[in-house]
Scaffold this active site. Sequence first.
Site, PDB file in Angstrom:
ATOM      1  N   LEU A   8      -3.245  -0.916 -14.188  1.00  0.00           N
ATOM      2  CA  LEU A   8      -1.813  -0.676 -14.330  1.00  0.00           C
ATOM      3  C   LEU A   8      -1.296   0.319 -13.296  1.00  0.00           C
ATOM      4  CD1 LEU A   8      -1.795  -0.416 -18.231  1.00  0.00           C
ATOM      5  CD2 LEU A   8      -1.193  -2.416 -16.836  1.00  0.00           C
ATOM      6  N   GLY A  12       0.089  -3.481 -10.841  1.00  0.00           N
ATOM      7  CA  GLY A  12      -0.198  -3.952 -12.182  1.00  0.00           C
ATOM      8  C   GLY A  12       0.968  -3.752 -13.133  1.00  0.00           C
ATOM      9  N   ALA A  69     -10.194  -3.694  -4.987  1.00  0.00           N
ATOM     10  CA  ALA A  69     -11.224  -4.650  -4.573  1.00  0.00           C
ATOM     11  C   ALA A  69     -12.582  -3.970  -4.567  1.00  0.00           C
ATOM     12  CB  ALA A  69     -10.902  -5.193  -3.185  1.00  0.00           C
ATOM     13  N   ASN A  95      -6.924  -7.324  -3.482  1.00  0.00           N
ATOM     14  CA  ASN A  95      -7.243  -7.729  -2.107  1.00  0.00           C
ATOM     15  C   ASN A  95      -8.746  -7.905  -1.929  1.00  0.00           C
ATOM     16  OD1 ASN A  95      -5.163  -8.335  -0.366  1.00  0.00           O
ATOM     17  ND2 ASN A  95      -4.751  -6.220   0.193  1.00  0.00           N
ATOM     18  N   LYS A 169      -4.710 -14.843   2.068  1.00  0.00           N
ATOM     19  CA  LYS A 169      -4.134 -13.491   2.071  1.00  0.00           C
ATOM     20  C   LYS A 169      -4.783 -12.631   3.152  1.00  0.00           C
ATOM     21  CE  LYS A 169      -1.676  -9.996   0.523  1.00  0.00           C
ATOM     22  NZ  LYS A 169      -2.331  -8.766   0.935  1.00  0.00           N
ATOM     23  N   ASN A 173      -2.678 -10.809   6.157  1.00  0.00           N
ATOM     24  CA  ASN A 173      -2.687  -9.399   6.516  1.00  0.00           C
ATOM     25  C   ASN A 173      -2.990  -9.190   7.991  1.00  0.00           C
ATOM     26  OD1 ASN A 173      -2.256  -9.044   3.786  1.00  0.00           O
ATOM     27  ND2 ASN A 173      -3.744  -7.408   3.580  1.00  0.00           N
ATOM     28  N   GLU A 176       0.169  -9.711   9.655  1.00  0.00           N
ATOM     29  CA  GLU A 176       0.998  -8.530   9.390  1.00  0.00           C
ATOM     30  C   GLU A 176       0.668  -7.396  10.366  1.00  0.00           C
ATOM     31  OE1 GLU A 176       0.198  -5.485   6.010  1.00  0.00           O
ATOM     32  OE2 GLU A 176       1.410  -7.103   5.163  1.00  0.00           O
TER      33      GLU A 176
END
Length: 304
Positions: A8, A12, A69, A95, A169, A173, A176
């Site tokens: 969280l 989260g 991760a 990730n 993903k 990145n 990015e």
Amino acid sequence: MQLGVVGLGRMGQIVVDRVIEAGHDVVAFDLDEEAVATAADAGATPADSVVDLAERLGADKRIWLMVPAGDAVDAALDDLEPHLDGDDIVVDGGNSYFEDSVRRADTTDAAYLDCGTSGGPAGAELGFSLMVGGPEWAYEELVPVFDAVATGPEGHDRMGPAGSGHYVKMVHNGVEYALMQTYGEGFELLANGRYDLDLESVARTWNNGAVIRSWLLELCEEAFAEEGTDLGTVADRVEGGSTGTWTVQEALEQEVPVPLIYQALAERFDSRSSGGEGPGRFSRRLANRLRYGFGRHEVPRREE
């Protein structure tokens, strides 16, 4: 639908909030009791452990992991494993390295969905972009949740089998990194070029109809508005790099040239070995500030 959320932190909590807002039930757990209390205030049922969370879910468990991760994912899975079977679904929204996701999919009794998540804390308002790998039936089962967490039905899709979501993903990145480096270099030339320019004005003008408009460019405009055209005390130090490293390693293995992504990654590494003398490179200072813009990462700063 009932969803268990483990982890969280910033991301989260956004998952919890958006799923509850869409009318679903959430059971939430985090090691941080204050984070659990925040989720409970939003309408989630609090759990005091991963095992407690699993026991509070129904027969067909749907669980979203939003933990760092690596070891944290494996630890959560170890705690969950005795409570899972083939009718259950686990989503890894962090990730993770795609090969780790393939391994976990092979060794976990539940259907395993690796979910690349992009959008950062801005997703609280707009929703995320979700790149999902894993069994098609499990993806289809969770479409209502993905609709809620993403920007909508167009904001998520199944990329392919296990590992493909985190693979996409990872490359995202890498792209990015290169985009941030390109914007940084362009603004560095403008900052040190022939004219005394207001870089916030330049970014704002480019963002209104120019070919290179983007959310990253909007964050450049925000950076100049908040830090000033000279970026104030923002340091020449760019953190991060794991997903970019994975992208370059995969490119080498597949014999695909990615010189722009490689150079952007190398700039990050070099920024940490330059000793921090003087203001440093403008391009790297802008990249540093952009990481705060989309991910609320801490901004390393230099002494004036």
